[in-house]
Design a protein around this motif. Structure first.
Motif, PDB file in Angstrom:
ATOM      1  N   GLU A 185       0.845  -1.215   0.000  1.00  0.00           N
ATOM      2  CA  GLU A 185       0.000   0.000   0.000  1.00  0.00           C
ATOM      3  C   GLU A 185       0.869   1.249   0.000  1.00  0.00           C
ATOM      4  O   GLU A 185       1.880   1.323   0.699  1.00  0.00           O
ATOM      5  N   ASN A 186       0.482   2.220  -0.792  1.00  0.00           N
ATOM      6  CA  ASN A 186       1.307   3.427  -0.845  1.00  0.00           C
ATOM      7  C   ASN A 186       0.917   4.425   0.234  1.00  0.00           C
ATOM      8  O   ASN A 186      -0.163   4.351   0.835  1.00  0.00           O
ATOM      9  N   LEU A 187       1.834   5.349   0.462  1.00  0.00           N
ATOM     10  CA  LEU A 187       1.627   6.345   1.513  1.00  0.00           C
ATOM     11  C   LEU A 187       0.415   7.223   1.215  1.00  0.00           C
ATOM     12  O   LEU A 187      -0.305   7.625   2.127  1.00  0.00           O
ATOM     13  N   LEU A 188       0.196   7.524  -0.056  1.00  0.00           N
ATOM     14  CA  LEU A 188      -0.939   8.377  -0.404  1.00  0.00           C
ATOM     15  C   LEU A 188      -2.249   7.745   0.053  1.00  0.00           C
ATOM     16  O   LEU A 188      -3.105   8.413   0.648  1.00  0.00           O
ATOM     17  N   ASN A 189      -2.391   6.468  -0.184  1.00  0.00           N
ATOM     18  CA  ASN A 189      -3.604   5.776   0.248  1.00  0.00           C
ATOM     19  C   ASN A 189      -3.701   5.756   1.769  1.00  0.00           C
ATOM     20  O   ASN A 189      -4.779   5.953   2.342  1.00  0.00           O
ATOM     21  N   ALA A 190      -2.576   5.499   2.425  1.00  0.00           N
ATOM     22  CA  ALA A 190      -2.581   5.450   3.892  1.00  0.00           C
ATOM     23  C   ALA A 190      -2.967   6.797   4.487  1.00  0.00           C
ATOM     24  O   ALA A 190      -3.687   6.865   5.491  1.00  0.00           O
ATOM     25  N   LEU A 191      -2.497   7.876   3.858  1.00  0.00           N
ATOM     26  CA  LEU A 191      -2.835   9.205   4.368  1.00  0.00           C
ATOM     27  C   LEU A 191      -4.298   9.535   4.099  1.00  0.00           C
ATOM     28  O   LEU A 191      -5.031   9.974   4.989  1.00  0.00           O
ATOM     29  N   ARG A 192      -4.711   9.358   2.863  1.00  0.00           N
ATOM     30  CA  ARG A 192      -6.066   9.778   2.483  1.00  0.00           C
ATOM     31  C   ARG A 192      -7.141   8.889   3.109  1.00  0.00           C
ATOM     32  O   ARG A 192      -8.141   9.388   3.620  1.00  0.00           O
ATOM     33  N   HIS A 193      -6.916   7.576   3.082  1.00  0.00           N
ATOM     34  CA  HIS A 193      -7.968   6.664   3.528  1.00  0.00           C
ATOM     35  C   HIS A 193      -7.695   6.068   4.901  1.00  0.00           C
ATOM     36  O   HIS A 193      -8.628   5.639   5.577  1.00  0.00           O
ATOM     37  N   THR A 233      -6.769  14.315   3.391  1.00  0.00           N
ATOM     38  CA  THR A 233      -6.959  14.331   1.936  1.00  0.00           C
ATOM     39  C   THR A 233      -6.259  15.510   1.267  1.00  0.00           C
ATOM     40  O   THR A 233      -6.498  15.780   0.089  1.00  0.00           O
ATOM     41  N   SER A 234      -5.370  16.179   2.015  1.00  0.00           N
ATOM     42  CA  SER A 234      -4.668  17.305   1.368  1.00  0.00           C
ATOM     43  C   SER A 234      -3.675  16.845   0.297  1.00  0.00           C
ATOM     44  O   SER A 234      -3.513  17.545  -0.711  1.00  0.00           O
ATOM     45  N   PRO A 235      -3.008  15.702   0.438  1.00  0.00           N
ATOM     46  CA  PRO A 235      -2.245  15.199  -0.712  1.00  0.00           C
ATOM     47  C   PRO A 235      -3.241  14.627  -1.733  1.00  0.00           C
ATOM     48  O   PRO A 235      -4.090  13.811  -1.368  1.00  0.00           O
ATOM     49  N   LYS A 236      -3.146  15.040  -2.977  1.00  0.00           N
ATOM     50  CA  LYS A 236      -4.143  14.648  -3.976  1.00  0.00           C
ATOM     51  C   LYS A 236      -3.695  13.434  -4.780  1.00  0.00           C
ATOM     52  O   LYS A 236      -2.508  13.163  -4.907  1.00  0.00           O
ATOM     53  N   VAL A 285       1.045  15.940  -7.720  1.00  0.00           N
ATOM     54  CA  VAL A 285      -0.006  16.458  -6.830  1.00  0.00           C
ATOM     55  C   VAL A 285      -0.010  15.767  -5.469  1.00  0.00           C
ATOM     56  O   VAL A 285      -0.601  16.276  -4.510  1.00  0.00           O
ATOM     57  N   CYS A 286       0.664  14.621  -5.381  1.00  0.00           N
ATOM     58  CA  CYS A 286       0.674  13.876  -4.119  1.00  0.00           C
ATOM     59  C   CYS A 286       1.900  14.195  -3.273  1.00  0.00           C
ATOM     60  O   CYS A 286       2.148  13.514  -2.270  1.00  0.00           O
ATOM     61  N   THR A 287       2.657  15.229  -3.633  1.00  0.00           N
ATOM     62  CA  THR A 287       3.921  15.520  -2.945  1.00  0.00           C
ATOM     63  C   THR A 287       3.715  15.812  -1.464  1.00  0.00           C
ATOM     64  O   THR A 287       2.885  16.646  -1.076  1.00  0.00           O
ATOM     65  N   VAL A 288       4.450  15.107  -0.633  1.00  0.00           N
ATOM     66  CA  VAL A 288       4.480  15.356   0.811  1.00  0.00           C
ATOM     67  C   VAL A 288       5.950  15.411   1.227  1.00  0.00           C
ATOM     68  O   VAL A 288       6.841  15.061   0.441  1.00  0.00           O
TER      69      VAL A 288
END
Ligand code: FES
Ligand code: FES
Length: 168
Positions: free
Chosen positions: A23-31, A36-39, A49-52
Motif C-alpha cells: 500500500e502506498n503512503l498516499l492511500n494510507a494518508l487519504r484513507h 486528503t490534502s495530498p491529492k 499532486v501527491c507531494t508530501v
C-alpha cells in the motif's frame, strides 16, 4: 490479507494505521488517517499532486510504500497553517493568484516548502527546478514561481519565525 501496523508523525501528531502489503503512503494518508490534502492524480509519479515531505524531503506519496514511513515524520499541506494564520507560501499563493483550479496546489506548496526550508533565498531558476516535477494545467507557472519567490522574501524575515505569516 494480513495488515501491517505503521506509526508516524503527521504534521506533529502521532498517527497509527494498518496498511496492506504494497500500500502506498498516499492511500494510507487519504484513507487510513483521513488527510486528503495530498491529492491523487496520475498515481504513477508523473504529476506531483501527491507531494508530501518525509523527514523534510519531498516525496511522491503515490510511489512511497507506507511501510517505509514507520517512525518517520510526514508533513502535508493541511499542516501548513497555524489556525487562522496562513503559512507564508499560502499567503503568497493567494496574493499572486497562483491557484486556479487548485488541484496542483497542495503538491506545489509542499515542493516549495522543501525548497525554502533548505534554501530561504532561492533564485528563480532554483524555484523552477524545485517545482519541475509538479504539473499545473492552469496557471502557466509564472504566478506560482512569483509566489514562491515572494514567500521566500518573507520566510526568514524577523518575527516570521520562518513559519507563519499573519492574515491581513
Ligand atoms: S499522483 Fe503521485 S505523482 Fe501523480
Ligand atoms: S491551478 Fe489548476 S492545475 Fe494548477
Amino acid at each position: 490479507m494480513a495488515k501491517t501496523p505503521v506509526q508516524f508523525r503527521l504534521n506533529g501528531s502521532d498517527k497509527a494505521v494498518f496498511v496492506d502489503g504494497g500500500e502506498n503512503l498516499l492511500n494510507a494518508l487519504r484513507h487510513g488517517v483521513g488527510d486528503t490534502s495530498p491529492k491523487y492524480g496520475c498515481g504513477q509519479g508523473t504529476c506531483g499532486v501527491c507531494t508530501v515531505l518525509v523527514d523534510g524531503e519531498p516525496q511522491l506519496a503515490c510511489l512511497t510504500l507506507a511501510e517505509t514511513c514507520n517512525g518517520r515524520s510526514i508533513e502535508t499541506a493541511i499542516g501548513l497553517s497555524d489556525g487562522p494564520n496562513l503559512h507564508p507560501l499560502q499567503m503568497a499563493f493567494m496574493e499572486h493568484f497562483a491557484a486556479q483550479c487548485g488541484f496542483c496546489t497542495s503538491g506545489m506548496l509542499m515542493a516549495a516548502k522543501a525548497l525554502l526550508d533548505r534554501n530561504p533565498a532561492p533564485t528563480r531558476a532554483d524555484v523552477a527546478e524545485a517545482i519541475s516535477g509538479n504539473i499545473c494545467r492552469c496557471t502557466g507557472y509564472e504566478p506560482i514561481i512569483n509566489a514562491i519567490l515572494d514567500a521566500a522574501s518573507w520566510y526568514g524575515a524577523p518575527g516570521s519565525g520562518g513559519q507563519s505569516r499573519a492574515r491581513v
